[in-house]
Motif scaffolding. Structure first.
Motif, PDB file in Angstrom:
ATOM      1  N   UNK A 361       1.082  -5.669  -5.076  1.00  0.00           N
ATOM      2  CA  UNK A 361      -0.156  -5.402  -5.908  1.00  0.00           C
ATOM      3  C   UNK A 361       0.124  -5.694  -7.356  1.00  0.00           C
ATOM      4  N   UNK A 362      -0.272  -6.885  -7.875  1.00  0.00           N
ATOM      5  CA  UNK A 362      -0.272  -7.446  -9.215  1.00  0.00           C
ATOM      6  C   UNK A 362      -1.306  -7.008 -10.320  1.00  0.00           C
ATOM      7  N   UNK A 363      -0.800  -6.514 -11.428  1.00  0.00           N
ATOM      8  CA  UNK A 363      -1.920  -5.745 -12.137  1.00  0.00           C
ATOM      9  C   UNK A 363      -1.448  -6.165 -13.775  1.00  0.00           C
ATOM     10  N   UNK A 364      -2.546  -6.004 -14.856  1.00  0.00           N
ATOM     11  CA  UNK A 364      -2.256  -6.584 -16.063  1.00  0.00           C
ATOM     12  C   UNK A 364      -1.077  -5.784 -16.775  1.00  0.00           C
ATOM     13  N   UNK A 370      -0.772   1.503 -12.613  1.00  0.00           N
ATOM     14  CA  UNK A 370      -0.164   2.068 -11.330  1.00  0.00           C
ATOM     15  C   UNK A 370      -0.598   3.368 -11.044  1.00  0.00           C
ATOM     16  N   UNK A 371      -1.154   4.210 -11.951  1.00  0.00           N
ATOM     17  CA  UNK A 371      -1.399   5.675 -11.875  1.00  0.00           C
ATOM     18  C   UNK A 371      -2.241   5.964 -10.457  1.00  0.00           C
ATOM     19  N   UNK A 372      -3.325   5.231 -10.307  1.00  0.00           N
ATOM     20  CA  UNK A 372      -3.996   5.688  -8.886  1.00  0.00           C
ATOM     21  C   UNK A 372      -3.020   5.472  -7.852  1.00  0.00           C
ATOM     22  N   UNK A 373      -2.568   4.524  -7.559  1.00  0.00           N
ATOM     23  CA  UNK A 373      -1.677   4.153  -6.528  1.00  0.00           C
ATOM     24  C   UNK A 373      -0.595   5.098  -6.260  1.00  0.00           C
ATOM     25  N   UNK A 374       0.052   5.547  -7.423  1.00  0.00           N
ATOM     26  CA  UNK A 374       1.223   6.413  -7.205  1.00  0.00           C
ATOM     27  C   UNK A 374       0.702   7.875  -6.826  1.00  0.00           C
ATOM     28  N   UNK A 375      -0.416   7.994  -7.393  1.00  0.00           N
ATOM     29  CA  UNK A 375      -0.898   9.327  -7.121  1.00  0.00           C
ATOM     30  C   UNK A 375      -1.207   9.591  -5.498  1.00  0.00           C
ATOM     31  N   UNK A 376      -2.159   8.527  -5.026  1.00  0.00           N
ATOM     32  CA  UNK A 376      -2.295   8.574  -3.492  1.00  0.00           C
ATOM     33  C   UNK A 376      -1.228   8.172  -2.462  1.00  0.00           C
ATOM     34  N   UNK A 377      -0.175   7.913  -2.939  1.00  0.00           N
ATOM     35  CA  UNK A 377       0.864   7.049  -2.150  1.00  0.00           C
ATOM     36  C   UNK A 377       0.574   5.703  -1.760  1.00  0.00           C
ATOM     37  N   UNK A 378      -0.540   5.006  -2.067  1.00  0.00           N
ATOM     38  CA  UNK A 378      -0.796   3.857  -1.705  1.00  0.00           C
ATOM     39  C   UNK A 378       0.028   2.553  -2.356  1.00  0.00           C
ATOM     40  N   UNK A 379       0.582   2.923  -3.591  1.00  0.00           N
ATOM     41  CA  UNK A 379       1.725   2.176  -4.098  1.00  0.00           C
ATOM     42  C   UNK A 379       2.935   3.116  -4.319  1.00  0.00           C
ATOM     43  N   UNK A 380       4.135   2.821  -3.726  1.00  0.00           N
ATOM     44  CA  UNK A 380       5.142   3.664  -3.714  1.00  0.00           C
ATOM     45  C   UNK A 380       6.275   3.124  -4.833  1.00  0.00           C
ATOM     46  N   UNK A 381       5.944   2.223  -5.596  1.00  0.00           N
ATOM     47  CA  UNK A 381       6.847   1.956  -6.813  1.00  0.00           C
ATOM     48  C   UNK A 381       5.798   0.903  -7.616  1.00  0.00           C
ATOM     49  N   UNK A 382       5.965   1.230  -8.811  1.00  0.00           N
ATOM     50  CA  UNK A 382       5.401   0.586  -9.873  1.00  0.00           C
ATOM     51  C   UNK A 382       6.343   0.065 -11.187  1.00  0.00           C
ATOM     52  N   UNK A 383       6.452  -1.166 -11.600  1.00  0.00           N
ATOM     53  CA  UNK A 383       7.433  -1.357 -12.450  1.00  0.00           C
ATOM     54  C   UNK A 383       7.077  -2.774 -13.393  1.00  0.00           C
ATOM     55  N   UNK A 384       7.657  -2.546 -14.542  1.00  0.00           N
ATOM     56  CA  UNK A 384       7.213  -3.437 -15.680  1.00  0.00           C
ATOM     57  C   UNK A 384       8.401  -4.244 -15.859  1.00  0.00           C
ATOM     58  N   UNK A 385       8.132  -5.606 -16.465  1.00  0.00           N
ATOM     59  CA  UNK A 385       9.428  -6.442 -17.018  1.00  0.00           C
ATOM     60  C   UNK A 385      10.167  -5.783 -18.004  1.00  0.00           C
ATOM     61  N   UNK A 386       9.392  -4.895 -18.754  1.00  0.00           N
ATOM     62  CA  UNK A 386       9.987  -4.277 -20.090  1.00  0.00           C
ATOM     63  C   UNK A 386      10.803  -3.113 -19.730  1.00  0.00           C
TER      64      UNK A 386
END
Length: 538
Positions: A361-364, A370-386
């Motif tokens: 799941x690639x986002x700006x 990442x917030x909605x996916x983390x809240x409902x469990x549809x995205x288990x990990x969200x990360x930024x290159x920074x």
């Protein structure tokens, strides 16, 4: 890289904290001057009181605007507020409390009058809102994150616990500037006596066993070093060591708003960036003393991972390792839970995701996506290159919806404890399987008009058909994951890509580039990126 990068700060590099605080109260902004307006970037309003960009008027007006915004949104629960160790954070917190109390907002501050990491505030908001209350909580974090000591920062987290989206921040900033222009007549203020205490530290630290295998880390007896870099995580690392019986040393227990113990960043400024080899030079120098050594920035939403064999890991490298390990070792996560990455993060993550059979799941740029996916469990990990990321608990429920540098630092120890190999050794194995990418971010000069046009550029405006000898396979102005505008451009070929985005603070645009064909090919990609973007901008 400048001559003094990575060397200890000198007396001439230090700010006058008393003068900084004095300027906070004495200087008053003129919002007809763009640099003196309230402006929310990806992480709130930031600036220095010396520049009349972060002063009492700004914070009073912004807090009043937040009160009006939350009221309009029907948010009637408590507001959790925390601050980091920057010199302007305490004065700004005091101002905010005066406004919140006068507006009859129920405010919860740190029970020990201590410093509060950003993830602890997010954790508190989510904990309250999961408990079945009839009302909803939100929060404010007073921090400019890893910015230099002269800066202050102020960010709003709504009931979802993560960074406010652009609709909210645009409304708040616009209203705050109206209030300043109106002479602050609409601001209510009172003595901040009616506030409640909340044990941010205890709630957060006690809950860590639900997201990190603390028993495995303790039983392994690996030698862990944790450097808060003078930030809000100091007491948290001390408590984590004591609560879980870890073989952990807090390698630097100093807190000083001048940060005179830091080594200078790449531009000879003091900056608490745990992903910077220059800022982390004194930490990296001790890498042989520990099996895992970590750093956090001032509000602990970023992480830096140091291993004896590799030194400071590139954030992209560590994110790829973390993703591979977590999705293979968290059976409680949904089988269809996606891997979240920003579009300027390494393609190594794409290849790891494909090998795991997981959706990418690639986002700006911006953790808010990442917030909605983390809240409902549809995205288990969200990360930024920074070097900012968060992930779910063992049972697949949300932990934080803001970046959490503490759990990413602890995860490095879990990986070593459970596998017997350091994260850098795991990354070496990934390069054997998928290739070794060369990655770099550079800046290119751009006028304000060019930056504005770049931010609105459409992929169809790119005439080029090749990128450094390879056919272009995608020209993106919207993120593949959610279709949101990226505020720039990304051009992709089979073995390379570049992305160009305008800087929000300087007359430059940022070029992110990566090649799986080596450093020389990366240079070709960067040169062509400049030509492609310059041609598109005219």
């Amino acid at each position: 890289m400048t001559l003094r990068a990575g060397t200890p700060a000198q007396e001439s590099d230090l700010i006058d904290v008393e003068a900084l605080v004095r300027a906070y109260y004495e200087l008053h902004p003129d919002v007809s001057v763009p640099e003196q307006r309230v402006v929310f970037g990806t992480s709130g309003h930031r600036g220095s009181s010396f520049d009349t960009a972060f002063n009492e008027d700004h914070i009073a007006a912004t807090t009043q605007a937040i009160v009006e915004y939350r009221t309009a949104q029907g948010v009637t629960g408590p507001l959790f507020i925390g601050r980091d160790t920057h010199g302007l954070s305490r004065p700004a917190e005091t101002t905010a409390l005066e406004v919140l109390v006068a507006n009859d907002v129920r405010v919860l501050t740190d029970a020990y009058d201590g410093y509060t990491p950003t993830p602890a505030v997010s954790h508190a908001i989510l904990t309250y809102n999961r408990a079945g209350h009839e009302d909803q909580a939100d929060g404010i974090v007073v921090t400019p994150s890893h910015n230099p000591p002269r800066d202050g920062g102020f960010k709003y987290n709504p009931p979802h616990g993560g960074p406010a989206d652009s609709d909210a921040t645009s409304w708040i900033a616009r209203r705050a500037n109206e209030i300043i222009e109106g002479g602050l007549r609409d601001v209510k203020r009172a003595e901040p006596s009616a506030v409640e205490a909340y044990d941010f530290l205890g709630a957060y630290v006690d809950d860590l066993a639900n997201i990190i295998d603390m028993d495995a880390i303790r039983d392994s007896k690996i030698r862990i070093g944790a450097d808060p870099l003078g930030g809000a995580s100091l007491a948290y690392w001390q408590a984590i060591r004591d609560r879980y019986g870890l073989n952990l040393e807090v390698v630097n227990e100093r807190i000083d708003p001048t940060w005179k113990f830091m080594t200078l960043d790449w531009d000879e400024k003091i900056r608490m960036d745990p992903s910077s080899a220059s800022a982390m030079a004194s930490v990296v120098a001790r890498r042989a003393d520990y099996d895992i050594l970590t750093g956090n920035d001032a509000d602990a939403d970023r992480h830096g991972i140091v291993t004896p064999d590799a030194g400071l890991m590139n954030p992209n490298h560590y994110l790829a390792v973390a993703i591979q390990y977590l999705y293979a070792n968290r059976p409680g996560w949904r089988s269809d839970a996606a891997i979240g990455k920003t579009l300027v993060s390494s393609t190594m993550i794409d290849r790891v995701a494909e090998s795991l059979g997981r959706r990418l799941w690639e986002v700006p740029v911006g953790f808010k996506w990442f917030v909605p996916g983390l809240v409902d469990g549809s995205v288990a990990f969200g990360g930024e290159e920074s070097a900012g990321a968060s992930f779910l608990r063992f049972d697949g429920t949300v932990w934080t919806t803001d970046k959490d540098g503490i759990i990413l630092a602890l995860l490095a120890s879990e990986i070593l404890a459970k596998t017997g190999k350091s994260p850098s050794e795991h990354y070496a194995a990934l390069t054997e399987q998928f290739g070794a990418p060369a990655y770099e971010r550079v800046d290119a000069a751009a006028t304000k008009d060019q930056k504005a046009r770049l931010g609105k550029l459409d992929g169809d405006a790119i005439a080029a058909e090749e990128l450094a000898g390879e056919p272009i396979t995608a020209k993106l102005s919207a993120a593949p994951g959610n279709g949101a505008a990226i505020g720039g451009l990304k051009v992709v070929s089979e073995n390379a890509w570049f992305a160009a985005r305008p800087s929000g603070t300087e007359d430059v645009y940022k070029i992110y580039a990566e090649s799986f064909k080596g450093e020389e090919h990366l240079r070709e990609v960067q040169e062509e990126a400049r030509r492609i973007v310059d041609a598109a901008l005219g």
